[in-house]
Design a protein around this motif. Structure first.
Motif, short mmCIF file in Angstrom:
data_model
loop_
_atom_site.label_atom_id
_atom_site.label_comp_id
_atom_site.label_asym_id
_atom_site.label_seq_id
_atom_site.Cartn_x
_atom_site.Cartn_y
_atom_site.Cartn_z
N ALA A 87 0.98 -0.97 0.06
CA ALA A 87 -0.05 0.14 0.03
C ALA A 87 0.92 1.05 -0.11
N LYS A 88 0.15 2.11 -0.11
CA LYS A 88 0.73 3.53 -0.27
C LYS A 88 1.62 3.90 1.46
N GLY A 89 2.60 4.20 1.35
CA GLY A 89 3.39 4.57 2.52
C GLY A 89 3.86 3.45 3.11
N GLN A 90 3.95 2.21 2.25
CA GLN A 90 4.49 0.82 2.66
C GLN A 90 5.64 0.17 1.76
N THR A 91 6.58 -0.49 2.21
CA THR A 91 7.36 -1.60 1.22
C THR A 91 7.26 -2.79 1.90
N LEU A 92 7.29 -3.90 0.97
CA LEU A 92 7.28 -5.18 1.49
C LEU A 92 8.44 -6.06 0.67
N LEU A 93 8.87 -6.97 1.85
CA LEU A 93 9.39 -8.05 1.10
C LEU A 93 8.71 -9.37 0.75
N VAL A 94 9.04 -9.90 -0.35
CA VAL A 94 8.44 -11.21 -0.81
C VAL A 94 9.30 -12.06 -1.25
N ILE A 121 6.92 14.44 -6.95
CA ILE A 121 5.70 14.77 -6.20
C ILE A 121 4.97 13.29 -6.03
N GLU A 122 5.00 12.50 -6.92
CA GLU A 122 4.48 11.06 -7.18
C GLU A 122 5.07 10.32 -6.02
N GLU A 123 6.39 10.44 -5.95
CA GLU A 123 7.14 9.55 -5.21
C GLU A 123 6.63 9.89 -3.78
N VAL A 124 6.63 11.15 -3.40
CA VAL A 124 6.39 11.65 -2.03
C VAL A 124 4.87 11.19 -1.51
N GLU A 125 4.04 11.34 -2.73
CA GLU A 125 2.33 10.85 -2.17
C GLU A 125 2.42 9.28 -2.10
N TYR A 155 4.51 8.52 1.46
CA TYR A 155 3.80 9.01 2.78
C TYR A 155 2.30 9.02 2.75
N ASN A 156 2.01 8.53 1.72
CA ASN A 156 0.20 8.42 1.66
C ASN A 156 -0.43 9.49 1.82
N VAL A 157 0.12 10.75 1.10
CA VAL A 157 -0.69 11.89 1.12
C VAL A 157 -0.85 12.52 -0.36
N ARG A 158 -1.59 13.44 -0.54
CA ARG A 158 -1.99 14.38 -1.54
C ARG A 158 -0.98 15.50 -1.68
N LEU A 159 -0.46 15.76 -3.01
CA LEU A 159 0.62 16.88 -3.22
C LEU A 159 0.69 17.45 -4.41
#
Length: 326
Positions: free
Chosen positions: A112-119, A263-267, A270-274
């Motif tokens: 999800a936004k604001g998250q990184t996962l290891l698979v 801006i897309e990377e920040v969104e 951090y799961n925000v709108r910019l």
């Protein structure tokens, strides 16, 4: 002399018609020979019609037997060809048939936004998913290849299996490897796919819509191939490959990065709108500040400083404005 009747020849109706037709021709021939036969008898050289008649019939039967043998051989050849064709189709489609008989269970993993996962995959390979990214793959790989679908961005550490290539599909682009480390960035809104290699060698297969063919580009360490989804050819360039996976460590590194992409990377992180004003939309950002796991406030402040501007917050969204690029 009495003529023996023509015995019917076994076979299909067409064969019977052909035999009847030939019988008629032979009968006419004998009738025409009647007068000459009488003369030959007087001279002691009678024409043996029975013998000739039998010879003709024998020739006809031999001819028909040859035709039947040829037809039989052709039928056998056609049957063999059909069997081989069917076997070839079954071999080429065996994976699809196996999937139909025993459907493959697919697994989908999403960050999800604001998250990184290891698979971790069953073959030992590892995949790091960046924010707002997903992969789908079979629960168990088949015996021929390891195939994965990616939307977004991911870093791959692929275990080497010489006879079992690892294939990543990201939109129209396929990345094929045996064992290596690489990063793929394929967010739908970016209108491009980037493949950056850290170690080993990968083959990137891209469509060429102008020529309606596929192009294959081989990428080696510290190089990146970029494919624009508008159908242009892939372009390779040297890069500092490790910088492309700074996100894996929670870092935000901008190096001459278009502000819209930043801006897309920040969104995502951090799961925000910019958003930003049109005056700075064409600007690029290069950061020298340490943004390793920094909070949103510091990141926005650094971005605002880069464009000589300010950040405001209203109605649950941030807005970046400035004087423009220097």
């Amino acid at each position: 002399m009495e003529r023996k009747p023509l015995k019917p020849v076994a076979g299909k109706s067409s064969d019977k018609k052909r035999s009847a037709f030939l019988e008629g021709l032979i009968t006419k021939y004998f009738d025409r020979r009647s007068d000459s036969d009488n003369a030959d008898v007087a001279e002691g050289t009678a024409f043996d019609k029975v013998h000739v008649y039998d010879k003709v019939l024998q020739g006809i039967r031999e001819k028909e037997n040859k035709i039947r043998r040829r037809v039989y051989i052709l039928r056998v050849a056609a049957s063999i060809l059909m069997i081989f064709s069917l076997a070839s189709v079954l071999y080429l489609k065996k994976n699809e048939i196996e999937n139909w008989l025993s459907p493959v269970k697919m697994v989908e993993t999403r960050a999800a936004k604001g998250q990184t996962l290891l698979v971790k995959l069953e073959d030992g390979s590892r995949i790091w998913l960046n924010s707002d990214s997903k992969i789908s793959y079979p629960e168990h790989f088949n015996n021929e290849k390891r195939e994965i679908s990616l939307t977004g961005e991911a870093y791959f550490e692929v275990v080497h299996l010489e006879k079992k290539p690892f294939v990543v599909e990201s939109g129209a682009v396929k990345t094929v490897v045996l064992g290596t480390t690489f990063n793929i960035r394929a967010y739908p809104g970016n209108r491009k796919v980037e493949v950056t290699v850290l170690s080993g060698k990968v083959a990137v297969i891209t469509p060429d819509r102008m020529k309606e063919i596929s192009n294959t580009v081989y990428v080696t360490p510290n190089r990146r191939v970029t494919y624009a989804t508008d159908g242009l050819q892939a372009v390779t360039a040297p890069v500092k490959a490790k910088e492309s996976i700074s996100w894996k460590e929670g870092k935000m590194l901008f190096s001459n990065t278009p502000i819209v992409q930043a801006i897309e990377e920040v969104e995502r992180k951090y799961n925000v709108r910019l958003s930003c004003s049109d005056r700075i939309r064409e600007c690029t950002i290069t950061t020298t500040a340490d943004l390793n796991n920094e909070g949103l406030d510091k990141v926005l402040k650094v971005m605002a400083t880069t464009v000589n501007g300010t950040v405001s917050y209203e109605n649950g969204a941030y807005h970046l404005d400035g004087k423009g690029c220097e």
